[in-house]
Design a protein around this motif. Structure first.
Motif, mmCIF file in Angstrom:
data_model
loop_
_atom_site.group_PDB
_atom_site.id
_atom_site.type_symbol
_atom_site.label_atom_id
_atom_site.label_comp_id
_atom_site.label_asym_id
_atom_site.label_seq_id
_atom_site.Cartn_x
_atom_site.Cartn_y
_atom_site.Cartn_z
ATOM 1 N N GLU A 117 0.839 -1.190 0.000
ATOM 2 C CA GLU A 117 0.000 0.000 0.000
ATOM 3 C C GLU A 117 0.878 1.246 0.000
ATOM 4 O O GLU A 117 2.069 1.174 0.291
ATOM 5 N N VAL A 118 0.229 2.359 -0.287
ATOM 6 C CA VAL A 118 0.841 3.677 -0.144
ATOM 7 C C VAL A 118 -0.030 4.455 0.831
ATOM 8 O O VAL A 118 -1.255 4.445 0.731
ATOM 9 N N ILE A 119 0.623 5.111 1.783
ATOM 10 C CA ILE A 119 -0.074 6.017 2.694
ATOM 11 C C ILE A 119 0.463 7.419 2.425
ATOM 12 O O ILE A 119 1.674 7.641 2.496
ATOM 13 N N VAL A 120 -0.426 8.331 2.103
ATOM 14 C CA VAL A 120 -0.057 9.736 1.925
ATOM 15 C C VAL A 120 -0.560 10.468 3.159
ATOM 16 O O VAL A 120 -1.761 10.529 3.401
ATOM 17 N N TRP A 156 -1.066 14.545 -4.028
ATOM 18 C CA TRP A 156 -0.296 13.311 -4.178
ATOM 19 C C TRP A 156 -1.178 12.075 -4.227
ATOM 20 O O TRP A 156 -0.996 11.206 -5.070
ATOM 21 N N ALA A 157 -2.124 11.967 -3.307
ATOM 22 C CA ALA A 157 -2.936 10.747 -3.227
ATOM 23 C C ALA A 157 -3.774 10.558 -4.482
ATOM 24 O O ALA A 157 -3.825 9.453 -5.033
ATOM 25 N N VAL A 179 -4.043 3.212 -2.267
ATOM 26 C CA VAL A 179 -3.484 4.465 -1.754
ATOM 27 C C VAL A 179 -4.440 5.009 -0.695
ATOM 28 O O VAL A 179 -5.608 5.245 -0.973
ATOM 29 N N LEU A 180 -3.926 5.174 0.501
ATOM 30 C CA LEU A 180 -4.708 5.690 1.619
ATOM 31 C C LEU A 180 -4.266 7.122 1.881
ATOM 32 O O LEU A 180 -3.078 7.388 2.046
ATOM 33 N N LYS A 181 -5.223 8.027 1.917
ATOM 34 C CA LYS A 181 -4.917 9.422 2.187
ATOM 35 C C LYS A 181 -5.325 9.745 3.616
ATOM 36 O O LYS A 181 -6.469 9.546 4.010
ATOM 37 N N LEU A 182 -4.348 10.247 4.393
ATOM 38 C CA LEU A 182 -4.596 10.622 5.782
ATOM 39 C C LEU A 182 -4.108 12.047 6.006
ATOM 40 O O LEU A 182 -3.163 12.492 5.364
ATOM 41 N N PHE A 183 -4.758 12.730 6.947
ATOM 42 C CA PHE A 183 -4.320 14.069 7.302
ATOM 43 C C PHE A 183 -3.532 14.001 8.603
ATOM 44 O O PHE A 183 -3.914 13.287 9.535
ATOM 45 N N SER A 184 -2.472 14.779 8.656
ATOM 46 C CA SER A 184 -1.655 14.860 9.851
ATOM 47 C C SER A 184 -2.531 15.275 11.030
ATOM 48 O O SER A 184 -3.414 16.118 10.886
#
Length: 157
Positions: free
Chosen positions: A118-121, A136-137, A148-153
């Motif tokens: 997987e990719v985590i952005v 990016w995601a 592709v998993l998009k997460l916020f800081s």
């Protein structure tokens, strides 16, 4: 072992580390961290618009102070080392590299090289890019061939 490529733009916070290291329960995870410093990404105007959209007017005013060029890379190196140390302390395997140009080309190469699952952005919100699917995601979903998993800081670093 589950293999994740983690794309970030600043040092991971403790909340971020806890979040990504617990995503897969008790399964062992190896992280391959790619960091492109914020000053090497979108231009100052887009970054300021994102800050305003988040209600962070003080941050928008200070965008001119965001390191760029060689200074951004030096800041990025420190952020990468802090992030790798935090991931390792949390029990994950972690290595990483700093990106200067073409982060999505590097992402695709690393995904292929390590056989990523997987990719985590993990970034701050970038509303302008996200609206136009230029973040990016959104762009990675069409390039890498893995989820592709998009997460916020979770908080400011």
């Amino acid at each position: 072992m589950f293999t994740s490529v983690l794309m970030i733009e600043k040092a991971l916070t403790s909340a971020d580390v806890e979040f990504v290291t617990t995503l897969h329960g008790d399964e062992d995870v190896a992280f391959h961290v790619l960091l492109q410093p914020r000053g090497e990404q979108a231009d100052r105007l887009l970054r300021a618009i994102d800050d305003i959209a988040l209600g962070e007017l003080d941050e928008a005013v200070r965008e001119g102070e965001t390191p760029e060029g060689k200074e951004a890379l030096s800041t990025g190196e420190r952020a990468l080392e802090v992030s790798l140390t935090a991931l390792r302390t949390a029990g994950a395997e972690a290595d990483g590299r700093l990106l200067e140009d073409h982060p999505l080309d590097a992402l695709r190469a690393v995904v292929d090289e390590v056989g990523a699952d997987e990719v985590i952005v993990l970034t701050d919100p970038h509303y302008v890019e996200e609206f136009f699917h230029r973040d990016w995601a959104s762009r990675a979903r069409h390039k890498v061939g893995v989820p592709v998993l998009k997460l916020f800081s979770h908080s400011k670093a």
